[in-house]
Design a protein around this motif. Structure first.
Motif, PDB file in Angstrom:
ATOM      1  N   ASN A   1      -9.467  19.105  -8.373  1.00 32.08           N
ATOM      2  CA  ASN A   1     -10.376  17.738  -8.646  1.00 32.08           C
ATOM      3  C   ASN A   1      -8.910  16.674  -8.180  1.00 32.08           C
ATOM      4  N   GLY A   2      -9.687  15.110  -9.222  1.00 25.73           N
ATOM      5  CA  GLY A   2      -9.372  14.487  -8.431  1.00 25.73           C
ATOM      6  C   GLY A   2      -7.780  14.072  -8.428  1.00 25.73           C
ATOM      7  N   PHE A   3      -7.434  14.640 -10.116  1.00 24.22           N
ATOM      8  CA  PHE A   3      -5.743  14.367 -10.222  1.00 24.22           C
ATOM      9  C   PHE A   3      -4.949  15.223  -9.520  1.00 24.22           C
ATOM     10  N   GLU A   4      -5.651  16.108  -9.123  1.00 24.33           N
ATOM     11  CA  GLU A   4      -4.937  17.386  -8.877  1.00 24.33           C
ATOM     12  C   GLU A   4      -4.899  16.929  -7.179  1.00 24.33           C
ATOM     13  N   LEU A   5      -5.828  16.533  -6.656  1.00 22.14           N
ATOM     14  CA  LEU A   5      -5.950  15.378  -5.093  1.00 22.14           C
ATOM     15  C   LEU A   5      -4.782  14.350  -4.930  1.00 22.14           C
ATOM     16  N   ARG A   6      -4.929  13.465  -5.873  1.00 22.30           N
ATOM     17  CA  ARG A   6      -3.652  12.207  -6.137  1.00 22.30           C
ATOM     18  C   ARG A   6      -2.481  13.430  -6.403  1.00 22.30           C
ATOM     19  N   ASP A   7      -2.168  14.595  -7.223  1.00 19.12           N
ATOM     20  CA  ASP A   7      -1.050  15.089  -7.252  1.00 19.12           C
ATOM     21  C   ASP A   7      -0.720  15.685  -6.014  1.00 19.12           C
ATOM     22  N   LYS A   8      -0.698  16.614  -5.204  1.00 21.66           N
ATOM     23  CA  LYS A   8      -0.648  16.849  -3.631  1.00 21.66           C
ATOM     24  C   LYS A   8      -0.490  15.735  -3.186  1.00 21.66           C
ATOM     25  N   VAL A   9      -0.507  14.567  -2.667  1.00 19.54           N
ATOM     26  CA  VAL A   9      -1.043  13.248  -1.897  1.00 19.54           C
ATOM     27  C   VAL A   9       0.380  13.251  -2.302  1.00 19.54           C
ATOM     28  N   LEU A  10       0.762  12.306  -3.793  1.00 23.52           N
ATOM     29  CA  LEU A  10       2.321  11.873  -4.198  1.00 23.52           C
ATOM     30  C   LEU A  10       3.176  12.803  -3.467  1.00 23.52           C
ATOM     31  N   SER A  11       3.262  14.490  -3.544  1.00 26.29           N
ATOM     32  CA  SER A  11       4.084  15.156  -3.752  1.00 26.29           C
ATOM     33  C   SER A  11       4.587  15.366  -2.105  1.00 26.29           C
ATOM     34  N   ASP A  12       3.315  15.335  -1.179  1.00 25.83           N
ATOM     35  CA  ASP A  12       3.629  15.122   0.279  1.00 25.83           C
ATOM     36  C   ASP A  12       4.224  14.578   0.691  1.00 25.83           C
ATOM     37  N   ALA A  13       5.383  14.224   0.970  1.00 27.52           N
ATOM     38  CA  ALA A  13       6.102  12.598   1.458  1.00 27.52           C
ATOM     39  C   ALA A  13       5.502  12.283   2.704  1.00 27.52           C
ATOM     40  N   GLU A  14       5.193  13.055   3.979  1.00 27.02           N
ATOM     41  CA  GLU A  14       4.552  12.672   5.074  1.00 27.02           C
ATOM     42  C   GLU A  14       2.821  12.427   4.877  1.00 27.02           C
ATOM     43  N   ILE A  15       2.597  12.316   3.769  1.00 26.44           N
ATOM     44  CA  ILE A  15       1.118  11.654   3.615  1.00 26.44           C
ATOM     45  C   ILE A  15       1.229  10.373   3.254  1.00 26.44           C
ATOM     46  N   SER A  16       2.682  10.939   1.345  1.00 23.59           N
ATOM     47  CA  SER A  16       2.443   9.119   0.449  1.00 23.59           C
ATOM     48  C   SER A  16       3.460   8.080   1.693  1.00 23.59           C
ATOM     49  N   GLY A  17       4.507   8.735   2.156  1.00 18.42           N
ATOM     50  CA  GLY A  17       4.766   7.872   3.063  1.00 18.42           C
ATOM     51  C   GLY A  17       3.438   6.517   3.387  1.00 18.42           C
ATOM     52  N   LYS A  18       2.701   7.264   4.009  1.00 14.12           N
ATOM     53  CA  LYS A  18       1.107   6.356   4.620  1.00 14.12           C
ATOM     54  C   LYS A  18       1.026   5.350   3.979  1.00 14.12           C
ATOM     55  N   ILE A  19       1.211   5.531   2.204  1.00 16.19           N
ATOM     56  CA  ILE A  19       1.483   4.137   0.936  1.00 16.19           C
ATOM     57  C   ILE A  19       0.064   3.715   1.519  1.00 16.19           C
ATOM     58  N   ILE A  20      -1.253   5.278   1.252  1.00 18.69           N
ATOM     59  CA  ILE A  20      -3.430   4.818   0.610  1.00 18.69           C
ATOM     60  C   ILE A  20      -3.233   4.567  -1.053  1.00 18.69           C
ATOM     61  N   PRO A  21      -3.431   3.356  -0.495  1.00 20.61           N
ATOM     62  CA  PRO A  21      -4.120   3.172  -1.916  1.00 20.61           C
ATOM     63  C   PRO A  21      -5.583   4.323  -2.310  1.00 20.61           C
ATOM     64  N   PHE A  22      -5.151   4.732  -3.530  1.00 20.29           N
ATOM     65  CA  PHE A  22      -6.104   5.783  -4.117  1.00 20.29           C
ATOM     66  C   PHE A  22      -6.554   5.316  -5.402  1.00 20.29           C
ATOM     67  N   VAL A  23      -7.548   5.119  -6.056  1.00 15.30           N
ATOM     68  CA  VAL A  23      -8.586   4.823  -6.548  1.00 15.30           C
ATOM     69  C   VAL A  23      -9.699   5.849  -7.405  1.00 15.30           C
ATOM     70  N   PHE A  24      -9.544   6.205  -8.842  1.00  8.81           N
ATOM     71  CA  PHE A  24     -11.085   6.848  -9.138  1.00  8.81           C
ATOM     72  C   PHE A  24     -12.074   6.403  -9.237  1.00  8.81           C
ATOM     73  N   ILE A  25     -12.715   6.621  -9.101  1.00 10.00           N
ATOM     74  CA  ILE A  25     -14.096   6.337  -9.320  1.00 10.00           C
ATOM     75  C   ILE A  25     -14.913   7.197 -10.141  1.00 10.00           C
ATOM     76  N   SER A  26     -15.489   7.357 -11.295  1.00  7.66           N
ATOM     77  CA  SER A  26     -16.275   8.556 -11.897  1.00  7.66           C
ATOM     78  C   SER A  26     -16.868   8.532 -12.957  1.00  7.66           C
ATOM     79  N   THR A  27     -18.052   9.829 -13.438  1.00  8.17           N
ATOM     80  CA  THR A  27     -19.331   9.362 -14.080  1.00  8.17           C
ATOM     81  C   THR A  27     -18.534   8.891 -15.763  1.00  8.17           C
ATOM     82  N   SER A  28     -17.271   9.618 -16.020  1.00  5.00           N
ATOM     83  CA  SER A  28     -16.186   9.425 -17.379  1.00  5.00           C
ATOM     84  C   SER A  28     -15.560  10.765 -16.518  1.00  5.00           C
ATOM     85  N   ALA A  29     -14.538  10.310 -17.748  1.00  4.71           N
ATOM     86  CA  ALA A  29     -12.765  10.941 -17.894  1.00  4.71           C
ATOM     87  C   ALA A  29     -12.561  11.219 -19.445  1.00  4.71           C
TER      88      ALA A  29
END
Length: 138
Positions: free
Chosen positions: A66-94
């Motif tokens: 899911n989107g939360f799990e994806l964001r967690d993986k992005v944050l925990s990966d030093a190479e990816i998180s070092g790229k400073i990529i804004p991460f926005v959720f868009i959903s029908t519900s949460a």
């Protein structure tokens, strides 16, 4: 932050992806749009050292990752998180419980999908425009 990089949209709903792609084609931005059906595809894409997108717009409720799990993986990966990529959720519900839990973590916005195409277009333009105008690029 790479303001010229791709805008990634990830959503398991094909119809929503088609609508978001159509909306993006009407907006005044020149970034390439890259569409994915699940978080695992996005994470694999981001692992490529050449991948340096501008923005990730993710649905929350998706199978496999899911989107939360994806964001967690992005944050925990030093190479990816070092790229400073804004991460926005868009959903029908949460789920409120999930939102409370994840509001303590780093993400850059949550927006509810609109049923009206004009409202959705305005929302997407505001999201992308904010990140284009608000933060200096690398």
């Amino acid at each position: 932050m790479n303001k010229r990089g791709e805008i990634i949209i990830v959503d398991d709903d094909i119809d929503d992806l088609d609508i978001l792609e159509e909306i993006y084609s009407m907006l005044p931005f020149e970034n390439k749009l890259v569409l994915f059906h699940d978080g695992e595809e996005v994470y694999s894409y981001l692992k490529d050292p050449e991948a340096y997108p501008f923005l990730i717009i993710s649905d929350i409720n998706m199978p496999r990752m899911n989107g939360f799990e994806l964001r967690d993986k992005v944050l925990s990966d030093a190479e990816i998180s070092g790229k400073i990529i804004p991460f926005v959720f868009i959903s029908t519900s949460a789920d409120r419980t999930m939102m409370k839990k994840y509001c303590r973590k780093s993400f850059h916005g949550y927006f509810e999908k609109k049923s009206d195409i004009t409202e959705m277009t305005n929302m997407m333009e505001r999201i992308i425009g904010y990140w284009k105008d608000g933060i200096p690029s690398d």
